[in-house]
Motif scaffolding. Structure first.
Motif, short mmCIF file in Angstrom:
data_model
loop_
_atom_site.label_atom_id
_atom_site.label_comp_id
_atom_site.label_asym_id
_atom_site.label_seq_id
_atom_site.Cartn_x
_atom_site.Cartn_y
_atom_site.Cartn_z
N SER A 139 26.21 29.34 4.78
CA SER A 139 27.23 30.37 4.97
C SER A 139 28.62 29.79 4.81
CB SER A 139 27.14 30.98 6.37
OG SER A 139 25.85 31.42 6.60
N ARG A 140 28.81 28.57 5.38
CA ARG A 140 30.14 27.95 5.25
C ARG A 140 30.49 27.72 3.79
NH1 ARG A 140 29.47 24.47 9.44
NH2 ARG A 140 29.33 22.69 8.04
N SER A 200 23.61 28.24 8.46
CA SER A 200 25.03 28.15 8.82
C SER A 200 25.76 27.31 7.78
CB SER A 200 25.24 27.49 10.18
OG SER A 200 24.38 28.03 11.09
N ARG A 201 25.12 26.19 7.39
CA ARG A 201 25.76 25.33 6.38
C ARG A 201 25.98 26.13 5.09
NH1 ARG A 201 21.95 21.36 6.18
NH2 ARG A 201 22.20 21.06 8.41
N LEU A 233 31.50 30.94 2.24
CA LEU A 233 32.83 31.39 2.63
C LEU A 233 33.89 30.81 1.71
CD1 LEU A 233 32.91 31.32 6.55
CD2 LEU A 233 33.25 33.28 5.03
N ALA A 234 33.63 29.59 1.22
CA ALA A 234 34.58 28.92 0.33
C ALA A 234 34.65 29.65 -1.02
CB ALA A 234 34.19 27.46 0.15
#
Ligand code: ADP
Length: 542
Positions: free
Chosen positions: A332-333, A329-330, A336-337
């Motif tokens: 993925s975030r 998840s980290r 996304l940036a």
């Protein structure tokens, strides 16, 4: 303030004690060998010894005051005061010495918990009575009040009277003064036992035999019965009742002094035998109770250990997928940036999905394991299902004096169910009901099981009880794991039961609180019912 109150309390106890001593001495002042105060039944020193053992050795001056008061008030000894003080001191010091020896030297448990305690008490009492007798009678012989030739018989009389007095009074007071672990509740059997004691006394004294002694052995029968059933607690009461009956009968019968003495010697034998037998039984009962308690503690510890083990296994198995999930998840975030990482992001999301599926599987696998490998559905009749479920609880219900009533609807259809699992559900509900009614009076203890067919292809089972209802703080958390109001509870019964019923395609809920009623539904064995149960079996819900 508290110290003054305590002081007043102690003073009051001591004054009551002196009064009781003098009163008991007066009541038992029968058949004295005049001018000596030697009677065939002397319970007052027993009161003195019990008082010192219970209230502490420092109270010994009260024993002297009590003995002196009795000597001055009740006896008509033709001697000056110093002799009377010396005679009272002999009694007070000997029994204070015995209290010291028992409490400080051999250190018996004054609540009489073992054969050792009792042996020391009996041995010490018989020896102290002999010592006191030698000194007391010796003193009066030296003073010239009694003839030297009567010395042995007078000592024997003193010894018998004091020994019986001690053996009947001291164990009675020690066992009944504190909270003894074993108790005696009035029951039909207790009344029968009391009746058989009275019957024995009546046969001995009520029927005019020439030799009454020959029938004394009859008293051993109720005594053995009482000892084997109620241990030392029953024996102490029975001995006191027998002694009172014996003295009463001898008194009203106008018996000769020697007859009274002979009866008291027999009574001494009965007391020693009864006390030892009673103690042996009590020691066994206490050991059994201890064993039961330890077994319960062990069971509790084992269950906690099992729960701990399960929690550890869960933590171990889930740790890895969960930390992987957090990492993905980290990542993925971060991706996304930076939108150019689109492909990587899709891959990482896929990994998140994989890991969460794995975590779900771990939970399901563990649950399957603890459930014993899924449902084993079979056709089963409702009556058999109910009987199997509650039969393990029947004995406990009997012990509680509870009535389990089962009402089954006529012509109930067969179910497709796992009989072991539904048995567990019923057992849990009935066990909870029995726990709840334990606090109610015995006549009001009831558990009702009602089963009937409902519309929509369902059979409903309801278990209600006459207990006090659900505790307020439990109502919202009944079906949560580990929610319990019982000191030895695990708080898993209701949550497991609900899971098991739901796995059958049914539902379990709290129907009413006053009286408490839990109900569950199971689908009948029609096609739709079977399908519901099968799909639940192959796809257990988390
Ligand atoms: P446990 O019996 O181990 O406590 P359960 O999950 O079976 O676990 O029950 C949880 C709690 O629900 C109990 O501790 C009790 O407070 C309450 N409870 C369950 N059944 C009854 C009942 N028939 N009457 C009163 N309280 C009940």
């Amino acid at each position: 303030m508290a110290a003054t109150r305590r002081y007043h309390g102690a003073m009051r106890a001591a004054i009551y004690y002196v009064l009781a001593y003098v009163l008991l001495d007066w009541v038992s002042y029968l058949h004295p060998v005049l001018p000596l105060a030697v009677t065939p039944w002397t319970p007052a020193p027993g009161l003195g010894l019990a008082f010192l053992l219970l209230a502490g050795l420092r109270q010994w001056p009260w024993l002297l005051i009590a003995a002196l008061s009795a000597e001055l008030l009740l006896r008509d000894v033709p001697l000056t005061l110093p002799w009377v003080v010396a005679a009272s001191s002999i009694l007070a010091l000997t029994y204070a010495g015995l209290a010291w020896a028992l409490g400080q030297w051999v250190r018996i448990d004054i609540r009489l918990r073992s054969l050792r305690d009792l042996t020391w008490l009996i041995g010490g009492s018989l020896s102290a009575a002999l010592l006191a007798g030698l000194a007391y009678v010796g003193l009066y012989t030296v003073a010239g009040v009694t003839a030297a030739g009567d010395f042995p018989t007078n000592v024997l009389r003193f010894w018998v009277g004091n020994s019986v007095g001690l053996l009947v009074t001291v164990p009675l007071l020690l066992v009944w003064a504190g909270r003894y672990p074993a108790r005696l509740a009035p029951s039909r059997e207790v009344w029968l036992q009391a009746g058989s004691l009275m019957l024995s006394l009546w046969v001995i004294f009520g029927i005019p035999f020439t030799e009454e002694f020959k029938f004394f052995y009859l008293l051993y029968l109720p005594m053995v019965w009482i000892a084997t059933r109620h241990g030392i607690v029953g024996v102490t009461l029975a001995l006191a009742a027998t002694q009172l009956g014996l003295i009463g009968a001898l008194q009203w019968g106008g018996h000769h002094d020697t007859t009274v003495l002979e009866f008291q010697l027999l009574m001494l034998g009965l007391s020693v035998t009864g006390l030892f037998l009673g103690m042996t039984v009590t020691v066994r009962q206490l050991a059994e109770e201890r064993l039961h308690r330890r077994e319960a503690e062990l069971n509790q510890a084992l269950r906690l250990a099992a729960a701990g083990e399960m929690a550890q296994a869960l933590a171990h198995e889930l740790n890895q997928p969960l930390s992987a999930l957090a990492n993905y998840s980290r990542a993925s975030r971060a991706m996304l940036a930076a939108p150019e990482h689109g492909v990587l992001l899709a891959e990482t999301l896929e990994k998140i999905e994989r890991e969460s599926t794995r975590a779900g599987q771990v939970v399901r696998r563990l649950r399957e394991f603890f459930r014993g490998g899924g449902l084993r559905l079979e056709r089963v009749g409702v009556a058999a299902l109910v009987e199997e479920g509650i039969s393990p609880a029947r004995r406990r219900a009997e012990r509680l004096g509870a009535d389990i009533r089962i009402v089954l609807d006529e012509a109930l259809p067969e179910l497709r169910a796992d009989r072991v699992q539904i048995g567990m559900v019923l057992h849990n509900l009935v066990a909870n009901a029995l726990d709840a009614i334990g606090t109610e009076p015995e006549t009001a203890r009831r558990v009702d099981i009602v089963v009937w067919r409902q519309d929509g292809g369902l059979v409903r089972f309801c278990v209600s009880d006459s207990g006090p209802g659900i505790a307020a703080e439990m109502r919202a958390r009944l079906f949560e794991s580990f929610a319990t109001s019982k000191p030895e509870g695990m708080g898993l019964g209701l949550s497991i039961s609900r899971t098991l019923v739901e796995a059958h395609g049914g539902a379990l809920w709290l129907e009413a609180t006053q009286p408490t009623q839990f109900c569950f539904n199971l689908p009948v064995d029609t096609d739709s019912g079977t399908a519901a149960a099968d799909s639940a079996a192959s796809q257990p819900q988390p």
